[in-house]
Design a protein around this motif. Structure first.
Motif, mmCIF file in Angstrom:
data_model
loop_
_atom_site.group_PDB
_atom_site.id
_atom_site.type_symbol
_atom_site.label_atom_id
_atom_site.label_comp_id
_atom_site.label_asym_id
_atom_site.label_seq_id
_atom_site.Cartn_x
_atom_site.Cartn_y
_atom_site.Cartn_z
ATOM 1 N N TYR A 23 1.209 -1.261 0.100
ATOM 2 C CA TYR A 23 0.088 -0.237 -0.085
ATOM 3 C C TYR A 23 0.793 1.416 -0.472
ATOM 4 C CZ TYR A 23 -3.978 -2.413 1.555
ATOM 5 O OH TYR A 23 -5.030 -3.757 2.171
ATOM 6 N N VAL A 58 3.280 -0.344 8.543
ATOM 7 C CA VAL A 58 2.848 0.990 9.652
ATOM 8 C C VAL A 58 3.360 0.103 10.820
ATOM 9 C CG1 VAL A 58 0.785 1.573 8.457
ATOM 10 C CG2 VAL A 58 0.642 -0.562 9.628
ATOM 11 N N CYS A 83 -1.960 1.752 12.502
ATOM 12 C CA CYS A 83 -2.629 1.090 11.987
ATOM 13 C C CYS A 83 -4.057 1.257 13.135
ATOM 14 C CB CYS A 83 -2.309 -0.300 12.006
ATOM 15 S SG CYS A 83 -3.667 -1.264 11.537
ATOM 16 N N PRO A 84 -4.304 2.048 12.643
ATOM 17 C CA PRO A 84 -6.048 2.373 13.811
ATOM 18 C C PRO A 84 -6.547 0.530 13.960
ATOM 19 C CG PRO A 84 -5.870 3.108 12.023
ATOM 20 C CD PRO A 84 -4.964 2.858 10.912
ATOM 21 N N MET A 85 -6.766 -0.209 13.275
ATOM 22 C CA MET A 85 -7.482 -1.803 14.005
ATOM 23 C C MET A 85 -6.653 -1.628 14.383
ATOM 24 S SD MET A 85 -7.356 -5.013 11.894
ATOM 25 C CE MET A 85 -8.280 -5.114 10.262
ATOM 26 N N ASN A 111 -2.178 -7.454 12.886
ATOM 27 C CA ASN A 111 -2.308 -6.249 12.771
ATOM 28 C C ASN A 111 -2.912 -6.054 14.287
ATOM 29 O OD1 ASN A 111 -2.580 -6.724 9.990
ATOM 30 N ND2 ASN A 111 -3.228 -4.742 9.514
ATOM 31 N N CYS A 170 -11.079 -2.393 9.884
ATOM 32 C CA CYS A 170 -10.101 -1.376 9.172
ATOM 33 C C CYS A 170 -11.270 -0.379 8.771
ATOM 34 C CB CYS A 170 -9.757 -1.863 7.869
ATOM 35 S SG CYS A 170 -8.734 -0.659 6.922
ATOM 36 N N PRO A 171 -10.786 0.993 8.822
ATOM 37 C CA PRO A 171 -11.611 2.358 8.466
ATOM 38 C C PRO A 171 -11.812 2.173 6.944
ATOM 39 C CG PRO A 171 -10.295 2.880 10.577
ATOM 40 C CD PRO A 171 -10.075 1.516 10.051
ATOM 41 N N THR A 172 -10.382 2.260 6.280
ATOM 42 C CA THR A 172 -9.909 2.612 5.145
ATOM 43 C C THR A 172 -11.147 1.394 4.351
ATOM 44 O OG1 THR A 172 -7.510 2.774 4.835
ATOM 45 C CG2 THR A 172 -8.415 1.936 2.926
ATOM 46 N N HIS A 173 -11.005 0.114 4.587
ATOM 47 C CA HIS A 173 -11.466 -1.698 3.537
ATOM 48 C C HIS A 173 -13.145 -1.028 4.080
ATOM 49 C CE1 HIS A 173 -7.843 -2.863 3.177
ATOM 50 N NE2 HIS A 173 -8.149 -3.543 2.783
ATOM 51 N N GLU A 198 -10.576 -7.904 5.312
ATOM 52 C CA GLU A 198 -10.819 -6.891 5.811
ATOM 53 C C GLU A 198 -12.224 -5.807 5.575
ATOM 54 O OE1 GLU A 198 -8.149 -4.205 6.280
ATOM 55 O OE2 GLU A 198 -6.159 -6.132 7.087
ATOM 56 N N CYS A 258 -5.674 4.752 2.687
ATOM 57 C CA CYS A 258 -4.798 4.618 4.480
ATOM 58 C C CYS A 258 -3.822 6.031 4.334
ATOM 59 C CB CYS A 258 -4.412 2.977 4.159
ATOM 60 S SG CYS A 258 -3.547 2.985 5.948
ATOM 61 N N MET A 261 -0.529 4.957 5.572
ATOM 62 C CA MET A 261 0.707 4.093 4.327
ATOM 63 C C MET A 261 1.065 5.380 3.141
ATOM 64 S SD MET A 261 0.828 0.937 4.522
ATOM 65 C CE MET A 261 0.128 -0.905 5.327
HETATM 66 FE FE1 SF4 Z 1 -4.367 -0.973 8.803
HETATM 67 FE FE2 SF4 Z 1 -6.377 -0.660 7.065
HETATM 68 FE FE3 SF4 Z 1 -4.079 0.864 6.588
HETATM 69 FE FE4 SF4 Z 1 -4.266 -1.731 6.857
HETATM 70 S S1 SF4 Z 1 -5.493 -0.225 5.428
HETATM 71 S S2 SF4 Z 1 -2.618 -0.868 7.835
HETATM 72 S S3 SF4 Z 1 -5.937 -2.568 8.144
HETATM 73 S S4 SF4 Z 1 -5.452 1.176 8.774
#
Ligand code: SF4
Ligand code: 13P
Length: 302
Positions: A23, A58, A83-85, A111, A170-173, A198, A258, A261
């Motif tokens: 990513y 991350v 990584c917020p998750m 993660n 995961c907030p991005t997914h 995710e 993300c 990333m």
């Molecule tokens: Fe974390 Fe989601 Fe970013 Fe992957 S894409 S590093 S799970 S926030």
């Protein structure tokens, strides 16, 4: 100054290797010695002879590298790239869940922080979660699975097992919606749909393949299909497009970015190598405990 050349010079003088997740920004992927998914990056970190690892990803990924190679210097170009998750569960919350389920085995998604891994029996990535549960954990009656509820749901669907869950995500997914896939499918009816585990159940239900980022890259290379819809963070498209110039890749949505990333830039990689910062530091006990569950994952693969 030619920044790419300067990074190369510093890398050689430091005896460093640069690892980057799929990513990362295209220009960061292009200067890396290895670009891959969480599993591939862990394998590289464990195997390298380099004295210094510059980790472009991350924090939990860089921590995993440090746990596997504690004698090496692991540097992160931006220490704020978390990584917020992974931060959705901490060690105390997991200990409380274990107290409520004293006989359960604990499986953590990679993660997670090092402190959380130190509390777990086994670790998995999106690439091996299904097979780990099917094979390694087949005799375990109760399994706690943290922190991603969507990956856990995917593994439950694939294996028929039920898990004691943590409601992380995961907030991005989460930004990828079923209507995004439907819109792209209407525009590109011949395209194969690849989805990261995710993503939510509604998105996964529209997938032809549910795959880790590296497995997506492998599928893109090997398939006869000419067009693919890619439901994960958009950074992975760079690698797919570079490796397959004759195929066309559509992001499910351009919104799947993300921000963490994208914090790593070439300038920060240069400063990181020049000033040898920011070093990942973990205490010996955490390294020792967290290593057990990661080792079991890597031994399983071997
Ligand atoms: Fe974390 Fe989601 Fe970013 Fe992957 S894409 S590093 S799970 S926030
Ligand atoms: P992969 O291991 O599939 O690359 O996924 C890591 C990740 O953080 C996905 O959001």
């Amino acid at each position: 100054m030619d920044i790419v050349r300067e990074i190369g010079r510093l890398k050689r003088s430091r005896g460093a290797i640069i690892l980057a997740h799929n990513y990362q920004l295209p220009e960061v992927q292009d200067i890396a010695d290895y670009v891959g998914d969480s599993l591939g990056l862990s394998i590289q970190a464990a195997a390298t002879d380099a004295k210094v690892i510059v980790f472009c990803g991350v924090t939990f990924m860089a921590e995993t590298a440090k746990i596997l190679s504690p004698g090496k210097t692991v540097l992160v170009p931006d220490p704020d790239a978390g990584c917020p998750m992974a931060d959705m569960i901490d060690a105390e919350q997991l200990r409380a869940l274990k107290r409520e389920n004293p006989t359960a085995k604990v499986l953590c998604y990679v993660n997670t922080t090092a402190a959380v891994k130190a509390e777990c029996d086994l670790c998995c990535t999106s690439a091996n979660a299904v097979s780990m549960v099917k094979d390694v954990m087949k005799d375990d009656k109760d399994i706690i699975f943290v922190p991603d509820r969507h990956l856990a749901d995917h593994v439950a669907q694939e294996t028929g097992r039920e898990f004691i869950l943590w409601k992380g995500f995961c907030p991005t997914h989460a930004r990828i919606l079923p209507e995004d896939i439907l819109r792209q499918k209407a525009l590109h009816p011949e395209a194969v749909v690849m989805v990261h585990p995710e993503c939510s159940r509604g998105v996964r239900a529209l997938a032809d393949k549910v795959l880790s980022t590296e497995a997506m890259c492998g599928f893109a290379r090997e398939t006869q299909a000419r067009e693919m819809i890619v439901a994960t963070e958009v950074g992975v498209l760079h690698k797919m497009r570079s490796a397959n110039p004759d195929k066309v890749f559509y992001p499910a949505t351009e919104k799947a970015v993300c921000p963490n990333m994208k914090l790593t830039t070439l300038e920060k990689v240069l400063v990181s190598l020049d000033e040898m910062r920011t070093e990942v530091v973990l205490d010996q006990e955490t390294i020792y405990k967290a290593k057990q569950c990661i080792r079991r994952m890597l031994e399983y693969r071997a």
